[in-house]
Structures are given as C-alpha cells and as structure tokens.
Enzyme design. Structure first.
Site, PDB file in Angstrom:
ATOM      1  N   TYR A 162      -7.159  90.037 -38.052  1.00  0.00           N
ATOM      2  CA  TYR A 162      -6.338  90.107 -36.863  1.00  0.00           C
ATOM      3  C   TYR A 162      -4.920  90.914 -37.281  1.00  0.00           C
ATOM      4  O   TYR A 162      -4.292  91.320 -36.149  1.00  0.00           O
ATOM      5  CB  TYR A 162      -5.874  88.444 -36.488  1.00  0.00           C
ATOM      6  CG  TYR A 162      -5.531  88.222 -35.054  1.00  0.00           C
ATOM      7  CD1 TYR A 162      -6.166  88.691 -33.864  1.00  0.00           C
ATOM      8  CD2 TYR A 162      -4.102  87.768 -34.884  1.00  0.00           C
ATOM      9  CE1 TYR A 162      -5.793  88.477 -32.812  1.00  0.00           C
ATOM     10  CE2 TYR A 162      -3.620  87.776 -33.588  1.00  0.00           C
ATOM     11  CZ  TYR A 162      -4.413  88.056 -32.497  1.00  0.00           C
ATOM     12  OH  TYR A 162      -3.826  87.655 -31.306  1.00  0.00           O
ATOM     13  N   LYS A 169       2.089  88.498 -32.818  1.00  0.00           N
ATOM     14  CA  LYS A 169       2.065  87.043 -32.164  1.00  0.00           C
ATOM     15  C   LYS A 169       3.325  86.435 -32.509  1.00  0.00           C
ATOM     16  O   LYS A 169       3.788  85.686 -31.972  1.00  0.00           O
ATOM     17  CB  LYS A 169       0.929  86.638 -32.320  1.00  0.00           C
ATOM     18  CG  LYS A 169      -0.300  87.241 -31.614  1.00  0.00           C
ATOM     19  CD  LYS A 169      -0.308  87.246 -30.056  1.00  0.00           C
ATOM     20  CE  LYS A 169      -1.094  87.733 -29.384  1.00  0.00           C
ATOM     21  NZ  LYS A 169      -1.090  88.050 -27.657  1.00  0.00           N
TER      22      LYS A 169
END
Ligand code: NAD
Length: 262
Positions: A162, A169
C-alpha cells in the site's frame, strides 16, 4: 434540530455532489445508490473521457442531475465544477470524496524506493484534493453541510504494497480533522470512512490485493469482507442528521479487521 434522528434523516431532497465514480464497482457508486434511495438529489463528476462512457449510464439510472468532468489536480477543473454546482443548484449540502491515485510502481515492493514525483502525485490527488474541494464547497454550504472521504487501514498501519498510498491516507485522515475544526463553526461536518478492501479499479493497482481480501475473510471478527452496500449505508449515516454530533471522525467499516493486533 432532531438529535439522534433516523438514519437517513435529512437526506431527502439534499443536494449531494459525488466525486469518484469510475464504474458500478466504485465505492462512490455504492454511496450514490444509497443516497439516491434516501431521496438525495445527485450530481456527479468523471475523470477523463475514457471513463465517461461507463459513468454516464450509471448517472442516468440514479437520476443524476448533472455529470461534469473534473480532474482534482487541476484548479481550473475544480473551479469550473463548483461554478456548475452554483448555477445548477444555488448551493450544496453534501460532498462525497472517493478519489485516490498513485503510480503503479509505487504500490509494490519497498516504500523506501518511492520517488519524489510519485510521493507528490499521491498526496496531491488522494489527500490535498479534499482540502481544495472543501475550499470551494464550504461557501456553497451556507445552511451547513456534510462531507465524507474514503480512507483505508494502510493509513494507520503498514500494509505491504500500500506504501505511498498509506502515507497519503494518513495525510487525508489528518486533513479530515483539521477541516472538521475549521468548518465546524459553519455547521459543516467532515468525516471519513475507513473501508475494508473492495475489488475496484483502484484496488487492482495495489500489489497483493487478492491476498488482502483473503486475509480479511479469514481473520476479521466478522469472518468476511465488507459489501459495497454496507459502505454506502455507513456513508449515508455520516451524511445524515443521525450523525449530527459527529465530525472529525474516521469510522471503520471493515468487518472489525482494524481491532486485530495479530
Ligand atoms: P475506483 O477506481 O472505483 O475509484 C477511484 C476514483 O478516483 C475513480 O473514479 C478515478 O477516476 C478517481 N480519480 C483518480 N485520480 C483522479 C483525479 N486526478 N481527479 C479526479 N478523480 C480521480 O476505486 P475505489 O476503490 O472505489 O476508490 C474510491 C476511494 O475509496 C479511494 O479514495 C480509495 O483509496 C478508497 N478506498 C478503497 C478501498 C478498496 O479496497 N477499494 C478501501 C478503502 C478505501
């Protein structure tokens, strides 16, 4: 005021701008369908002509009132979008931010190798865009409003692959808190949903995504993955009067996976 009103309270007739529909698997679409069912009026954006053909029929099926192109990394696109919203609706009640992008090569291997370009691109599209959209949306929300953005556990913990998106994020989630503090006095609430993994176009870019789905199914307290409809329902809650006292929150809608230590 109706403290603790019903889940879809206040959604009927609300003007909701939804960014991030690419196809029927998009989380933004899951949210739009639930908003439509609750009686909200919908306006949509799309990014790039290639996606327009996919998005147009969906917008028609949800009785969307407009579909406007918008690349969130373009200030002129964003300004033009909100000019359109002002002309069409005269104001705005709801904003859904369901957008993220990073280079494919930055979503595999070590985070350590992330390029400057790749880092800045992920931050710009996936995190800063929320702030930029709020700058334009807030003046249109003169009677208050509600904003929801989409995040993922990889912004709190290390999820292999990720990488740069996790860092973006984290930035998005902190932006939600700062924006909630700035906009709260104007009656505008800003929250995020940290969704469990869903098979979408964006998710396909994350290396090992299928494995993530399998791990969640095996280990999450509810022993399954989240359904698109459940994310849509949670978003409707956060955007409704029932969540009138909730702002700056990151709500996990992930079958409980985030509570696990091992
Ligand atoms: P998706 O591919 O269906 O949606 C991503 C959207 O972002 C697309 O509509 C795309 O056009 C848009 N986008 C990308 N760059 C853009 C730009 N420069 N300007 C305007 N739009 C742009 O995938 P999705 O999974 O529905 O993603 C929606 C949100 O949900 C993202 O923020 C994603 O990080 C988040 N999320 C996804 C998952 C998952 O497992 N799918 C889990 C948690 C959070």
């Amino acid at each position: 005021m109706n403290p603790g009103g019903t889940v879809s309270a206040g959604l009927d007739g609300r003007r909701a701008l939804v960014l991030g529909v690419a196809n029927q698997r998009s989380i933004a679409w899951g949210i739009a369908e639930k908003l439509a069912a609750a009686g909200a009026r919908l306006g949509f954006t799309y990014q790039g002509e290639k996606l327009k053909d996919w998005v147009q029929p969906l917008v028609a099926s949800a009785k969307g009132e407009f579909l406007v192109p918008c690349d969130v990394s373009s200030d002129s696109d964003v300004a033009a979008l909100f000019r359109h919203v002002r002309e069409a609706w005269g104001g705005l009640d709801i904003l859904v931010h369901s957008i993220a992008f990073a280079k494919r090569e930055d979503l595999e291997g070590e985070y350590l190798r992330t390029s400057r370009d790749g880092f800045l691109l992920a931050q710009e599209v996936s995190a800063y865009s929320l702030t930029r959209l709020c700058q334009e949306a807030a003046p249109l929300m003169s009677a208050g409003g509600a904003i929801v953005a989409l995040t993922y556990l990889g912004g709190e913990r290390v999820v292999p692959g990720y990488n740069v998106m996790g860092v973006a994020k984290a930035s998005l989630e902190m932006s939600v808190r700062y924006l909630a503090a700035d906009l709260g006095p104007r009656g505008i609430r800003v929250n995020a949903i940290s969704a469990g993994p869903v098979k979408t176009l964006a998710a396909r870019g994350v290396s090992g995504f299928t494995q993530i789905l399998e791990i969640v199914e095996k280990k999450a307290p509810l022993r399954r993955n989240v359904a698109l409809e459940e994310i849509g329902a949670a978003a409707c809650f956060l955007l409704s009067g029932a969540a009138g006292a909730i702002t700056g929150e990151v709500l996990h809608v992930d079958c409980g996976f985030h509570v696990l230590g091992m």
